[in-house]
Design a protein around this motif. Structure first.
Motif, PDB file in Angstrom:
ATOM      1  N   VAL A 168       0.836  -1.196   0.000  1.00 37.57           N
ATOM      2  CA  VAL A 168       0.000   0.000   0.000  1.00 37.57           C
ATOM      3  C   VAL A 168       0.871   1.246   0.000  1.00 37.57           C
ATOM      4  O   VAL A 168       0.628   2.210  -0.713  1.00 37.57           O
ATOM      5  CB  VAL A 168      -0.946  -0.004   1.226  1.00 37.57           C
ATOM      6  CG1 VAL A 168      -1.659   1.343   1.335  1.00 37.57           C
ATOM      7  CG2 VAL A 168      -1.964  -1.117   1.092  1.00 37.57           C
TER       8      VAL A 168
ATOM      9  N   GLU B 230      -7.772   1.841   4.083  1.00 39.92           N
ATOM     10  CA  GLU B 230      -8.464   0.554   4.011  1.00 39.92           C
ATOM     11  C   GLU B 230      -8.163  -0.101   2.678  1.00 39.92           C
ATOM     12  O   GLU B 230      -8.118   0.567   1.641  1.00 39.92           O
ATOM     13  CB  GLU B 230      -9.978   0.731   4.149  1.00 39.92           C
ATOM     14  CG  GLU B 230     -10.431   1.111   5.542  1.00 39.92           C
ATOM     15  CD  GLU B 230     -11.939   1.202   5.651  1.00 39.92           C
ATOM     16  OE1 GLU B 230     -12.439   1.232   6.787  1.00 39.92           O
ATOM     17  OE2 GLU B 230     -12.613   1.247   4.602  1.00 39.92           O
ATOM     18  N   THR B 231      -7.952  -1.395   2.697  1.00 40.06           N
ATOM     19  CA  THR B 231      -7.774  -2.158   1.463  1.00 40.06           C
ATOM     20  C   THR B 231      -8.201  -3.594   1.705  1.00 40.06           C
ATOM     21  O   THR B 231      -7.848  -4.197   2.720  1.00 40.06           O
ATOM     22  CB  THR B 231      -6.306  -2.132   0.980  1.00 40.06           C
ATOM     23  OG1 THR B 231      -6.180  -2.926  -0.201  1.00 40.06           O
ATOM     24  CG2 THR B 231      -5.354  -2.644   2.029  1.00 40.06           C
TER      25      THR B 231
ATOM     26  N   GLU C 153     -10.518   7.556  -3.185  1.00 40.30           N
ATOM     27  CA  GLU C 153     -11.001   6.198  -3.395  1.00 40.30           C
ATOM     28  C   GLU C 153     -10.171   5.447  -4.438  1.00 40.30           C
ATOM     29  O   GLU C 153      -9.720   6.022  -5.422  1.00 40.30           O
ATOM     30  CB  GLU C 153     -12.471   6.235  -3.823  1.00 40.30           C
ATOM     31  CG  GLU C 153     -13.380   6.920  -2.794  1.00 40.30           C
ATOM     32  CD  GLU C 153     -14.759   7.220  -3.346  1.00 40.30           C
ATOM     33  OE1 GLU C 153     -14.933   7.103  -4.583  1.00 40.30           O
ATOM     34  OE2 GLU C 153     -15.651   7.586  -2.547  1.00 40.30           O
ATOM     35  N   ASN C 154      -9.988   4.164  -4.186  1.00 35.76           N
ATOM     36  CA  ASN C 154      -9.355   3.259  -5.150  1.00 35.76           C
ATOM     37  C   ASN C 154      -8.066   3.850  -5.695  1.00 35.76           C
ATOM     38  O   ASN C 154      -7.852   3.940  -6.904  1.00 35.76           O
ATOM     39  CB  ASN C 154     -10.318   2.937  -6.299  1.00 35.76           C
ATOM     40  CG  ASN C 154      -9.845   1.759  -7.121  1.00 35.76           C
ATOM     41  OD1 ASN C 154      -9.099   0.903  -6.636  1.00 35.76           O
ATOM     42  ND2 ASN C 154     -10.279   1.691  -8.358  1.00 35.76           N
TER      43      ASN C 154
ATOM     44  N   THR D 254      -5.809   0.171  -6.866  1.00 41.61           N
ATOM     45  CA  THR D 254      -5.368  -0.940  -6.013  1.00 41.61           C
ATOM     46  C   THR D 254      -6.435  -1.346  -5.018  1.00 41.61           C
ATOM     47  O   THR D 254      -6.222  -2.277  -4.252  1.00 41.61           O
ATOM     48  CB  THR D 254      -4.105  -0.543  -5.233  1.00 41.61           C
ATOM     49  OG1 THR D 254      -4.413   0.575  -4.390  1.00 41.61           O
ATOM     50  CG2 THR D 254      -2.963  -0.187  -6.164  1.00 41.61           C
ATOM     51  N   GLY D 255      -7.564  -0.627  -5.007  1.00 39.07           N
ATOM     52  CA  GLY D 255      -8.573  -0.927  -4.010  1.00 39.07           C
ATOM     53  C   GLY D 255      -8.304  -0.251  -2.677  1.00 39.07           C
ATOM     54  O   GLY D 255      -9.027  -0.480  -1.705  1.00 39.07           O
ATOM     55  N   VAL D 256      -7.286   0.606  -2.611  1.00 40.14           N
ATOM     56  CA  VAL D 256      -6.936   1.295  -1.367  1.00 40.14           C
ATOM     57  C   VAL D 256      -7.751   2.587  -1.266  1.00 40.14           C
ATOM     58  O   VAL D 256      -7.821   3.359  -2.213  1.00 40.14           O
ATOM     59  CB  VAL D 256      -5.433   1.629  -1.317  1.00 40.14           C
ATOM     60  CG1 VAL D 256      -5.104   2.400  -0.041  1.00 40.14           C
ATOM     61  CG2 VAL D 256      -4.618   0.365  -1.404  1.00 40.14           C
ATOM     62  N   THR D 257      -8.358   2.812  -0.113  1.00 35.00           N
ATOM     63  CA  THR D 257      -9.085   4.041   0.164  1.00 35.00           C
ATOM     64  C   THR D 257      -8.416   4.765   1.324  1.00 35.00           C
ATOM     65  O   THR D 257      -8.111   4.149   2.342  1.00 35.00           O
ATOM     66  CB  THR D 257     -10.559   3.747   0.515  1.00 35.00           C
ATOM     67  OG1 THR D 257     -11.180   3.084  -0.585  1.00 35.00           O
ATOM     68  CG2 THR D 257     -11.317   5.036   0.785  1.00 35.00           C
TER      69      THR D 257
ATOM     70  N   MET E 157      -1.746  -5.634  -6.421  1.00 29.18           N
ATOM     71  CA  MET E 157      -1.398  -4.236  -6.179  1.00 29.18           C
ATOM     72  C   MET E 157      -0.351  -3.711  -7.155  1.00 29.18           C
ATOM     73  O   MET E 157       0.247  -2.663  -6.931  1.00 29.18           O
ATOM     74  CB  MET E 157      -0.931  -4.046  -4.740  1.00 29.18           C
ATOM     75  CG  MET E 157      -2.062  -4.205  -3.754  1.00 29.18           C
ATOM     76  SD  MET E 157      -1.599  -3.691  -2.085  1.00 29.18           S
ATOM     77  CE  MET E 157      -3.202  -3.719  -1.294  1.00 29.18           C
TER      78      MET E 157
END
Length: 541
Positions: A97, A131-132, A198-199, A203-206, A334
């Motif tokens: 991340v 968050e991920t 967001e995203n 990578t889907g990381v917020t 990722m």
């Protein structure tokens, strides 16, 4: 002496929790731990778990619920115990991340115009949470010195990631938020003092930020979060004896150290991700051990041709092996590829990493002041007397370890004059030279190689600490309207008296090469030891 019912570790009498895996111990006396036999354990008899009503009537979870772990059919739901290997996946995910965010801040630069802003949204926003994949990661774990975004007037922003600073532009349309520049190019929402990106990097990381360091608002219906990051679902590795035995099985056995990480085309130092390194030891008999930043775990490995499978709690991945190099691609989705070399040797054809500009990067990096001028024009720009029009200008240059960089230029009218991605290389002196790879001068594209910035350029007149940028602008809708421009810059804090009193006979304006507001605006600031402001505040236009 009692033993842990989860992992079998020795415990003190009366211990309520395991000091190794964290599992809660029963109130009654713990059973004596019996080491497992080599015989394969029976498959657990799990059943499909129906989630609470909030998930939707008739919907079921995609995972199996094991009553022996979560309290049994007759008991209430209890906190899941920690599982061996959970710390490992947490360390790996946290590093990925971080790298995703860092790459985002140094790659893919983008320009954008300034925007008007409402006073209530201006201020310093501090990252509070990441968050991920359903995992909440502490910001301090990712960035020891934090992550902040300061939203300023006229759509300008200052970014600080773990002590490294940059500038950007931001826009707000209702609650829809975007920020671009100095490597940032992401979007999200801004409402009620909470900025959500967001995203990040897909990578889907917020990331969640709050204004002026305030706490995040309490969630109305907080959902219980797992205490352990779930490892990717991978089938157990087949026993080495049942897998095909390639001729090079003996060759692959050995200790491998992470040599290089590549994220979205950029190389990242392993020590940036894991200070104590990342190693994998492939042993005889299909056994292996892994060490990530000082955290260790054991598991199995198998090989089928060039494909190598490593199964360790927290690191269950398929990779490839060729010529002494282990490669694991797109870790956890990722975008990070990890290269491992055997017994600490370097990757074939590589050489010890060194900064692209070992002596000059500190000279280019930072804030700059000077002026820009239109030296020739055509079409309506000639009719409107643009020729010889000049403006004071400020700039900021960022330099990365891989020999790339970024320049952002604005002038006294508040215009964002230009931005460009840069590639640094050799030049006429030990300072090297910078070449544009992409960018914009107002709304005109700057071509690759259009800007060649060398402090020894003849247009710089032989003066120290001076760079000259030359370019041509053509109106995108009518190429008959064009200008040719020069930009002269020196590092912020540099005095210009040597140019004022020196020989400028060979320069574009031999009678006057000074910025227009040098004496009235710039000189008082540097004499007072002031840093470069983000705008020309206090300058009378």
């Amino acid at each position: 002496m009692p033993f842990c019912v989860q992992c079998g570790a020795k415990l003190e009498d009366g211990a309520k929790f395991c000091t190794v895996c964290g599992a809660k111990q029963p109130e009654t006396a713990s059973p004596v731990y019996v080491p497992p036999t080599e015989e394969k354990p029976a498959e657990p008899q799990g059943y499909s778990y129906t989630p609470p009503a909030s998930a939707g009537a008739g919907q079921q979870s995609s995972y199996n619920y094991d009553p022996t772990i979560y309290g049994g059919a007759g008991g209430g739901a209890s906190k899941p115990p920690k599982k061996k290997g959970g710390a490992l996946v947490f360390i790996i995910l946290a590093a990925l991340v971080v790298i995703g965010a860092v790459v985002y801040l140094v790659a893919g630069r983008s320009g954008g115009g300034s925007v008007a802003s409402d006073d209530p949204v201006l201020g310093l926003y501090t990252a509070q949470k990441a968050e991920t994949a359903g995992i909440s990661i502490s910001i301090k774990t990712m960035w020891k010195n934090g992550f902040t975004i300061e939203l300023k007037d006229k759509g300008k922003a200052a970014i600080n990631v773990d002590g490294k600073t940059g500038s950007a532009k931001w826009t707000l349309d209702g609650t829809a938020f975007t920020v671009k520049g100095s490597g940032v190019d992401c979007s999200g929402t801004l409402a009620d003092g909470v900025l959500t990106l967001e995203n990040v990097m897909d990578t889907g990381v917020t990331l969640y930020f709050t204004k002026d360091g305030a706490a995040l608002p309490a969630e109305e219906t907080p959902a219980p979060a797992p205490t352990v990051a779930p490892a990717p679902s991978v089938d157990p590795a087949p026993a080495p004896s049942s897998a095909p035995a390639p001729a090079d099985t003996d060759e692959i056995v050995g200790s491998y150290n992470a040599d290089k990480a590549v994220a979205y085309g950029m190389e990242i130092e392993i020590s940036t991700m894991w200070e104590k390194g990342f190693s994998i030891d492939l042993k005889d008999g299909g056994k292996c051990s892994i060490s990530v930043n000082g955290t260790n775990a054991s598991g199995t490995w198998s090989q089928n041709g060039e494909t190598v499978t490593v199964n360790v709690p927290g690191f269950n991945m398929d990779g490839s092996y060729r010529d002494g190099v282990l490669l694991f691609e797109d870790l956890y989705g990722m975008g990070v590829d990890l290269y491992f070399t055997k017994d600490g040797s370097m990757l074939p054809g590589s050489k010890p990493a060194a900064p692209a500009l070992p002596a000059a990067d500190s000279w280019w990096e930072g804030d700059w002041y000077g002026w820009w001028v239109v030296v020739d024009a055509g079409g309506s720009y000639l009719d409107e007397n643009y020729v010889n029009q000049a403006w004071d200008a400020c700039a900021r240059i960022d330099v990365s370890d891989d020999g790339t960089g970024y320049i952002d230029i604005w002038d006294e009218d508040g215009d964002d004059v230009a931005w460009a991605d840069l590639s640094f290389g050799s030049g006429g002196s030990d300072k090297g030279a910078a070449t544009s790879t992409a960018g914009k001068f107002y709304n005109h594209e700057i071509a690759k190689g259009e800007w060649v910035i060398d402090p020894t350029d003849g247009e710089c007149g032989g003066f120290d600490e001076l760079i000259c940028i030359r370019g041509r602008y053509a109106q995108p809708t009518n190429a008959d309207n064009w200008i040719e421009y020069y930009i002269f810059l020196r590092p912020w804090g540099t005095r210009w008296e040597d140019i004022e009193a020196g020989d400028t006979s060979g320069m574009i304006y031999p009678d006057d090469m000074m910025p227009l507001n040098y004496t009235d605006w710039y000189l008082p600031l540097i004499e007072a030891g002031k840093p470069m402001p983000d705008g020309f505040e206090g300058l009378e236009n």
